[in-house]
Design a protein around this motif. Structure first.
Motif, PDB file in Angstrom:
ATOM      1  N   SER A 173      52.172-143.584  74.340  1.00 44.35           N
ATOM      2  CA  SER A 173      53.063-142.694  75.081  1.00 44.35           C
ATOM      3  C   SER A 173      53.404-143.325  76.426  1.00 44.35           C
ATOM      4  O   SER A 173      52.577-144.017  77.021  1.00 44.35           O
ATOM      5  CB  SER A 173      52.398-141.332  75.326  1.00 44.35           C
ATOM      6  OG  SER A 173      51.966-140.753  74.121  1.00 44.35           O
ATOM      7  N   ARG A 174      54.595-143.039  76.896  1.00 44.21           N
ATOM      8  CA  ARG A 174      55.011-143.517  78.215  1.00 44.21           C
ATOM      9  C   ARG A 174      54.912-142.353  79.192  1.00 44.21           C
ATOM     10  O   ARG A 174      55.734-141.447  79.178  1.00 44.21           O
ATOM     11  CB  ARG A 174      56.448-144.041  78.159  1.00 44.21           C
ATOM     12  CG  ARG A 174      56.899-144.708  79.448  1.00 44.21           C
ATOM     13  CD  ARG A 174      58.364-145.070  79.375  1.00 44.21           C
ATOM     14  NE  ARG A 174      59.193-143.867  79.301  1.00 44.21           N
ATOM     15  CZ  ARG A 174      60.523-143.895  79.260  1.00 44.21           C
ATOM     16  NH1 ARG A 174      61.160-145.035  79.237  1.00 44.21           N
ATOM     17  NH2 ARG A 174      61.212-142.759  79.201  1.00 44.21           N
ATOM     18  N   LEU A 175      53.902-142.385  80.060  1.00 38.27           N
ATOM     19  CA  LEU A 175      53.702-141.287  80.995  1.00 38.27           C
ATOM     20  C   LEU A 175      54.756-141.281  82.078  1.00 38.27           C
ATOM     21  O   LEU A 175      55.139-140.225  82.592  1.00 38.27           O
ATOM     22  CB  LEU A 175      52.305-141.383  81.620  1.00 38.27           C
ATOM     23  CG  LEU A 175      51.136-141.381  80.622  1.00 38.27           C
ATOM     24  CD1 LEU A 175      49.817-141.453  81.366  1.00 38.27           C
ATOM     25  CD2 LEU A 175      51.186-140.162  79.720  1.00 38.27           C
ATOM     26  N   SER A 176      55.213-142.462  82.479  1.00 33.82           N
ATOM     27  CA  SER A 176      56.275-142.647  83.467  1.00 33.82           C
ATOM     28  C   SER A 176      56.775-144.077  83.281  1.00 33.82           C
ATOM     29  O   SER A 176      56.208-144.834  82.487  1.00 33.82           O
ATOM     30  CB  SER A 176      55.740-142.429  84.888  1.00 33.82           C
ATOM     31  OG  SER A 176      54.962-143.540  85.311  1.00 33.82           O
ATOM     32  N   PRO A 177      57.835-144.479  84.013  1.00 38.68           N
ATOM     33  CA  PRO A 177      58.297-145.858  83.842  1.00 38.68           C
ATOM     34  C   PRO A 177      57.231-146.916  84.111  1.00 38.68           C
ATOM     35  O   PRO A 177      57.351-148.042  83.632  1.00 38.68           O
ATOM     36  CB  PRO A 177      59.444-145.954  84.851  1.00 38.68           C
ATOM     37  CG  PRO A 177      59.965-144.568  84.950  1.00 38.68           C
ATOM     38  CD  PRO A 177      58.756-143.687  84.858  1.00 38.68           C
ATOM     39  N   ALA A 195      57.168-152.193  75.994  1.00 38.35           N
ATOM     40  CA  ALA A 195      58.488-151.605  75.979  1.00 38.35           C
ATOM     41  C   ALA A 195      58.607-150.585  74.857  1.00 38.35           C
ATOM     42  O   ALA A 195      57.687-150.368  74.085  1.00 38.35           O
ATOM     43  CB  ALA A 195      59.539-152.696  75.806  1.00 38.35           C
ATOM     44  N   ASN A 196      59.806-149.962  74.764  1.00 36.73           N
ATOM     45  CA  ASN A 196      59.985-148.871  73.832  1.00 36.73           C
ATOM     46  C   ASN A 196      60.601-149.309  72.522  1.00 36.73           C
ATOM     47  O   ASN A 196      61.128-148.491  71.785  1.00 36.73           O
ATOM     48  CB  ASN A 196      60.862-147.794  74.486  1.00 36.73           C
ATOM     49  CG  ASN A 196      60.178-147.191  75.686  1.00 36.73           C
ATOM     50  OD1 ASN A 196      59.003-146.903  75.626  1.00 36.73           O
ATOM     51  ND2 ASN A 196      60.912-147.019  76.766  1.00 36.73           N
ATOM     52  N   ALA A 197      60.568-150.562  72.187  1.00 37.56           N
ATOM     53  CA  ALA A 197      61.116-151.037  70.928  1.00 37.56           C
ATOM     54  C   ALA A 197      60.156-152.043  70.335  1.00 37.56           C
ATOM     55  O   ALA A 197      59.226-152.498  70.982  1.00 37.56           O
ATOM     56  CB  ALA A 197      62.480-151.673  71.169  1.00 37.56           C
ATOM     57  N   GLN A 198      60.392-152.381  69.059  1.00 41.05           N
ATOM     58  CA  GLN A 198      59.502-153.330  68.411  1.00 41.05           C
ATOM     59  C   GLN A 198      59.554-154.685  69.092  1.00 41.05           C
ATOM     60  O   GLN A 198      58.552-155.222  69.500  1.00 41.05           O
ATOM     61  CB  GLN A 198      59.887-153.452  66.943  1.00 41.05           C
ATOM     62  CG  GLN A 198      59.550-152.199  66.153  1.00 41.05           C
ATOM     63  CD  GLN A 198      58.058-151.954  66.099  1.00 41.05           C
ATOM     64  OE1 GLN A 198      57.344-152.565  65.327  1.00 41.05           O
ATOM     65  NE2 GLN A 198      57.559-151.056  66.902  1.00 41.05           N
ATOM     66  N   TYR A 199      60.746-155.245  69.199  1.00 37.13           N
ATOM     67  CA  TYR A 199      60.869-156.555  69.845  1.00 37.13           C
ATOM     68  C   TYR A 199      61.164-156.360  71.323  1.00 37.13           C
ATOM     69  O   TYR A 199      61.960-155.506  71.710  1.00 37.13           O
ATOM     70  CB  TYR A 199      61.991-157.358  69.195  1.00 37.13           C
ATOM     71  CG  TYR A 199      62.261-158.652  69.927  1.00 37.13           C
ATOM     72  CD1 TYR A 199      61.415-159.745  69.765  1.00 37.13           C
ATOM     73  CD2 TYR A 199      63.329-158.760  70.803  1.00 37.13           C
ATOM     74  CE1 TYR A 199      61.642-160.917  70.450  1.00 37.13           C
ATOM     75  CE2 TYR A 199      63.567-159.943  71.494  1.00 37.13           C
ATOM     76  CZ  TYR A 199      62.717-161.013  71.311  1.00 37.13           C
ATOM     77  OH  TYR A 199      62.944-162.174  72.003  1.00 37.13           O
ATOM     78  N   THR A 200      60.518-157.146  72.173  1.00 34.15           N
ATOM     79  CA  THR A 200      60.750-157.078  73.611  1.00 34.15           C
ATOM     80  C   THR A 200      61.099-158.454  74.142  1.00 34.15           C
ATOM     81  O   THR A 200      60.732-159.477  73.558  1.00 34.15           O
ATOM     82  CB  THR A 200      59.498-156.558  74.343  1.00 34.15           C
ATOM     83  OG1 THR A 200      58.386-157.416  74.026  1.00 34.15           O
ATOM     84  CG2 THR A 200      59.174-155.142  73.910  1.00 34.15           C
ATOM     85  N   LEU A 228      55.299-137.526  76.447  1.00 34.60           N
ATOM     86  CA  LEU A 228      53.976-137.428  75.837  1.00 34.60           C
ATOM     87  C   LEU A 228      54.046-137.534  74.316  1.00 34.60           C
ATOM     88  O   LEU A 228      53.028-137.764  73.667  1.00 34.60           O
ATOM     89  CB  LEU A 228      53.305-136.111  76.230  1.00 34.60           C
ATOM     90  CG  LEU A 228      52.838-135.999  77.681  1.00 34.60           C
ATOM     91  CD1 LEU A 228      52.194-134.640  77.911  1.00 34.60           C
ATOM     92  CD2 LEU A 228      51.865-137.116  78.037  1.00 34.60           C
ATOM     93  N   ILE A 229      55.234-137.350  73.743  1.00 30.97           N
ATOM     94  CA  ILE A 229      55.384-137.523  72.295  1.00 30.97           C
ATOM     95  C   ILE A 229      55.154-139.000  71.986  1.00 30.97           C
ATOM     96  O   ILE A 229      55.900-139.861  72.451  1.00 30.97           O
ATOM     97  CB  ILE A 229      56.777-137.088  71.822  1.00 30.97           C
ATOM     98  CG1 ILE A 229      57.026-135.625  72.164  1.00 30.97           C
ATOM     99  CG2 ILE A 229      56.930-137.327  70.320  1.00 30.97           C
ATOM    100  CD1 ILE A 229      58.432-135.157  71.859  1.00 30.97           C
ATOM    101  N   PRO A 230      54.115-139.339  71.223  1.00 33.73           N
ATOM    102  CA  PRO A 230      53.756-140.748  71.086  1.00 33.73           C
ATOM    103  C   PRO A 230      54.428-141.426  69.901  1.00 33.73           C
ATOM    104  O   PRO A 230      54.800-140.788  68.912  1.00 33.73           O
ATOM    105  CB  PRO A 230      52.241-140.688  70.857  1.00 33.73           C
ATOM    106  CG  PRO A 230      52.058-139.406  70.086  1.00 33.73           C
ATOM    107  CD  PRO A 230      53.097-138.451  70.616  1.00 33.73           C
ATOM    108  N   ALA A 231      54.568-142.742  70.029  1.00 32.08           N
ATOM    109  CA  ALA A 231      54.828-143.564  68.852  1.00 32.08           C
ATOM    110  C   ALA A 231      53.528-143.645  68.062  1.00 32.08           C
ATOM    111  O   ALA A 231      52.438-143.678  68.643  1.00 32.08           O
ATOM    112  CB  ALA A 231      55.286-144.954  69.267  1.00 32.08           C
ATOM    113  N   VAL A 232      53.631-143.663  66.737  1.00 34.65           N
ATOM    114  CA  VAL A 232      52.435-143.630  65.879  1.00 34.65           C
ATOM    115  C   VAL A 232      52.523-144.739  64.840  1.00 34.65           C
ATOM    116  O   VAL A 232      53.557-144.918  64.190  1.00 34.65           O
ATOM    117  CB  VAL A 232      52.298-142.273  65.158  1.00 34.65           C
ATOM    118  CG1 VAL A 232      51.050-142.260  64.280  1.00 34.65           C
ATOM    119  CG2 VAL A 232      52.262-141.127  66.162  1.00 34.65           C
ATOM    120  N   SER A 233      51.441-145.495  64.715  1.00 31.84           N
ATOM    121  CA  SER A 233      51.369-146.520  63.675  1.00 31.84           C
ATOM    122  C   SER A 233      50.075-146.367  62.890  1.00 31.84           C
ATOM    123  O   SER A 233      49.083-145.837  63.394  1.00 31.84           O
ATOM    124  CB  SER A 233      51.447-147.925  64.278  1.00 31.84           C
ATOM    125  OG  SER A 233      50.306-148.207  65.068  1.00 31.84           O
TER     126      SER A 233
END
Length: 327
Positions: A187-191, A20-25, A151-156
């Protein structure tokens, strides 16, 4: 290190579980199957165990050996202090039976082939601002097709250490502790498609430092309990270099329990590798939301407007206006 090794693999793709798009899911966030690690942490106060049983057939043409390997992959992850920070301990413990084909003699090596611990911290999350993730209320297609912004990714960033305890036959001469750094993007390419990539520099300070990458793509089916992945991993070191390909499935048994299976192989003959892994992930969820549920809120909590606040404000303003009039 020969950086051209990585230029040759820019076309490659890798897979990892859909996240998912958040830390906790609400459902478990696992790095299994495969070796590419998500950019996201498990969530504050979430304790998670990931484990796999592996079998590998490994033949080395240059050494004239045939090997059968049995082992266990494991990872323990915990959301520490806040949502974007995770501590993890991971490794592989294997037993390798070796047959020397020219002499017919046998040998067995047993120890950790991978043993490390570290911290992962999310430094950038493009979906942290909910304005960037609002659905289009007028178009189903707009919400379900590829969008460039995804395409803009989350980065850790990851920093940790690799341990070589005792007389490990797989890493003869290595120090007890060496260091490891890594960058993970997601990155999330699509849902239904997620792209994850990792670049890591391991065993820093040894005679055989190791540079590696992993690229993974995961697809979730319409039945969200099932997902498939494909992963490409490259390893470059003076001790061992190879390109590995993995593919497999994951099944969500419950929100806190996932099972997975994958197959993989290498592309070299020194050694050649074919392997299969059956695994699972389970979490103990002690996460607590910081926001109060709407039904339990008092007036004014979480941005809610206090009852009769506007009426009181009007009365106060009217009284002030009267006080200012001089008859």
């Amino acid at each position: 290190m020969d950086l051209r090794f990585f230029k040759k693999t820019l076309f490659s793709f890798c897979l990892v579980p859909v996240l998912a798009n958040a830390q906790y899911t609400d459902v478990i966030n696992s790095n299994r199957p495969g070796r590419a690690a998500s950019a996201y942490a498990v969530g504050k106060n979430v304790a998670q165990m990931e484990m796999g049983l592996l079998y590998e057939q490994q033949d080395n043409a240059s050494l004239n050996t045939d090997s059968n390997i049995l082992g266990v992959d494991f990872a323990f992850r915990y959301g520490l202090l806040f949502e974007s920070l995770e501590i993890n301990v991971e490794g592989s413990y294997i037993s390798q039976g070796i047959t020397y084909t020219q002499t017919g003699t046998d040998d067995r090596l047993t120890d950790f082939s991978r043993s490390r611990a570290g911290l992962k911290y999310l430094v950038f999350d493009p979906f942290k601002n909910p304005e960037n993730n609002k659905p289009n209320l007028y178009s189903w297609r707009a919400n379900n097709v590829f969008q460039w912004k995804n395409l803009i990714p989350a980065v850790s960033l990851y920093a940790g250490a690799t341990f070589n305890l005792g007389e490990n036959p797989f890493y003869v001469g290595d120090p007890t502790i060496s260091y490891r750094g890594a960058v993970a993007t997601q990155s999330r390419l699509s849902p239904r498609f997620v792209l994850i990539s990792n670049i890591a520099y391991d065993r820093i300070g040894t005679d055989f430092p190791e540079l590696s990458y992993a690229v993974s793509v995961t697809h979730a089916f319409r039945d969200p309990k099932w997902s498939v992945f494909i992963e490409n991993q490259g390893i470059k070191s003076d001790r061992y270099s190879d390109i590995l390909l993995r593919t497999g499935v994951a099944y969500l048994i419950s929100p806190d329990f996932q099972a997975d299976f994958h197959l993989g192989s290498g592309f070299k003959n020194s050694p050649s590798r074919i392997f299969a892994v059956l695994g699972f992930s389970y979490r103990l969820d002690f996460h607590k939301d910081t926001l109060v549920p709407i039904e339990d809120q008092k007036s004014g909590e979480n941005g809610k407007i206090k009852k009769n606040a506007s009426k009181k404000k009007r009365k106060k303003k009217g009284k002030k206006d009267k006080d200012e009039i001089d008859f």
